[in-house]
Design a protein around this motif. Structure first.
Motif, PDB file in Angstrom:
ATOM      1  N   GLY A  50       0.777  -1.231   0.000  1.00  0.00           N
ATOM      2  CA  GLY A  50       0.000   0.000   0.000  1.00  0.00           C
ATOM      3  C   GLY A  50       0.806   1.277   0.000  1.00  0.00           C
ATOM      4  N   VAL A  51       2.097   1.183  -0.272  1.00  0.00           N
ATOM      5  CA  VAL A  51       2.956   2.362  -0.232  1.00  0.00           C
ATOM      6  C   VAL A  51       2.603   3.343  -1.345  1.00  0.00           C
ATOM      7  N   GLY A  52       2.440   2.846  -2.558  1.00  0.00           N
ATOM      8  CA  GLY A  52       2.076   3.727  -3.671  1.00  0.00           C
ATOM      9  C   GLY A  52       0.745   4.415  -3.433  1.00  0.00           C
ATOM     10  N   GLN A  53      -0.232   3.659  -2.957  1.00  0.00           N
ATOM     11  CA  GLN A  53      -1.550   4.218  -2.640  1.00  0.00           C
ATOM     12  C   GLN A  53      -1.431   5.287  -1.554  1.00  0.00           C
ATOM     13  N   ALA A  54      -0.614   5.029  -0.536  1.00  0.00           N
ATOM     14  CA  ALA A  54      -0.428   6.001   0.544  1.00  0.00           C
ATOM     15  C   ALA A  54       0.212   7.282   0.022  1.00  0.00           C
ATOM     16  N   LEU A  55       1.167   7.150  -0.887  1.00  0.00           N
ATOM     17  CA  LEU A  55       1.797   8.333  -1.472  1.00  0.00           C
ATOM     18  C   LEU A  55       0.793   9.144  -2.284  1.00  0.00           C
ATOM     19  N   ALA A  56      -0.033   8.462  -3.075  1.00  0.00           N
ATOM     20  CA  ALA A  56      -1.044   9.152  -3.881  1.00  0.00           C
ATOM     21  C   ALA A  56      -2.049   9.868  -2.986  1.00  0.00           C
ATOM     22  N   ALA A  57      -2.517   9.196  -1.947  1.00  0.00           N
ATOM     23  CA  ALA A  57      -3.476   9.812  -1.022  1.00  0.00           C
ATOM     24  C   ALA A  57      -2.843  10.996  -0.298  1.00  0.00           C
ATOM     25  N   HIS A  58      -1.574  10.887   0.031  1.00  0.00           N
ATOM     26  CA  HIS A  58      -0.863  11.987   0.685  1.00  0.00           C
ATOM     27  C   HIS A  58      -0.787  13.205  -0.241  1.00  0.00           C
ATOM     28  N   ALA A  59      -0.483  12.963  -1.514  1.00  0.00           N
ATOM     29  CA  ALA A  59      -0.430  14.063  -2.480  1.00  0.00           C
ATOM     30  C   ALA A  59      -1.779  14.770  -2.567  1.00  0.00           C
ATOM     31  N   VAL A  60      -2.847  13.995  -2.579  1.00  0.00           N
ATOM     32  CA  VAL A  60      -4.201  14.572  -2.632  1.00  0.00           C
ATOM     33  C   VAL A  60      -4.488  15.368  -1.362  1.00  0.00           C
ATOM     34  N   ASP A  61      -4.144  14.824  -0.212  1.00  0.00           N
ATOM     35  CA  ASP A  61      -4.362  15.537   1.050  1.00  0.00           C
ATOM     36  C   ASP A  61      -3.584  16.848   1.081  1.00  0.00           C
ATOM     37  N   GLU A  62      -2.335  16.810   0.639  1.00  0.00           N
ATOM     38  CA  GLU A  62      -1.518  18.019   0.610  1.00  0.00           C
ATOM     39  C   GLU A  62      -2.100  19.059  -0.350  1.00  0.00           C
ATOM     40  N   ALA A  63      -2.606  18.605  -1.486  1.00  0.00           N
ATOM     41  CA  ALA A  63      -3.222  19.530  -2.446  1.00  0.00           C
ATOM     42  C   ALA A  63      -4.453  20.195  -1.838  1.00  0.00           C
ATOM     43  N   ARG A  64      -5.249  19.430  -1.142  1.00  0.00           N
ATOM     44  CA  ARG A  64      -6.443  20.000  -0.492  1.00  0.00           C
ATOM     45  C   ARG A  64      -6.046  21.022   0.571  1.00  0.00           C
ATOM     46  N   LYS A  65      -5.057  20.675   1.391  1.00  0.00           N
ATOM     47  CA  LYS A  65      -4.604  21.598   2.434  1.00  0.00           C
ATOM     48  C   LYS A  65      -4.001  22.866   1.839  1.00  0.00           C
TER      49      LYS A  65
END
Length: 93
Positions: A50-65
């Motif tokens: 799940g590392v790739g998925q976690a990185l993608a979700a992190h990028a989305v979270d950072e973009a929202r913030k």
């Protein structure tokens, strides 16, 4: 899993470390409101964890913030965006 953000000028990287191995997602900042995710790498030792998925979700979270959009140039990120319609608010095709 800890995800660190490194940014130098217009280049950046999210790095996820697990079990002594690091996966990464790199991006370029084309403007204060837009990043281009251009590469994702997960070493063989971390595949299926799940590392790739976690990185993608992190990028989305950072973009929202941060109030910016993501252009998913990287094939992995593009595939993740296609699987997650709830990310459409921060992605551009």
């Amino acid at each position: 899993m800890d995800i660190a953000t490194e940014e130098n000028n217009a280049k950046g990287r999210y790095a996820a470390t697990l079990d002594g191995h690091t996966g990464e997602m790199t991006y370029s900042r084309s403007s204060p409101r837009l990043i281009i995710v251009d590469h994702t790498f997960v070493p063989d030792a971390l595949r299926g964890k799940g590392v790739g998925q976690a990185l993608a979700a992190h990028a989305v979270d950072e973009a929202r913030k941060g109030g910016w959009k993501i252009i998913p140039l990287c094939p992995f990120m593009r595939a993740q965006v296609a699987r997650h319609p709830e990310w459409q608010d921060v992605t551009e095709a």
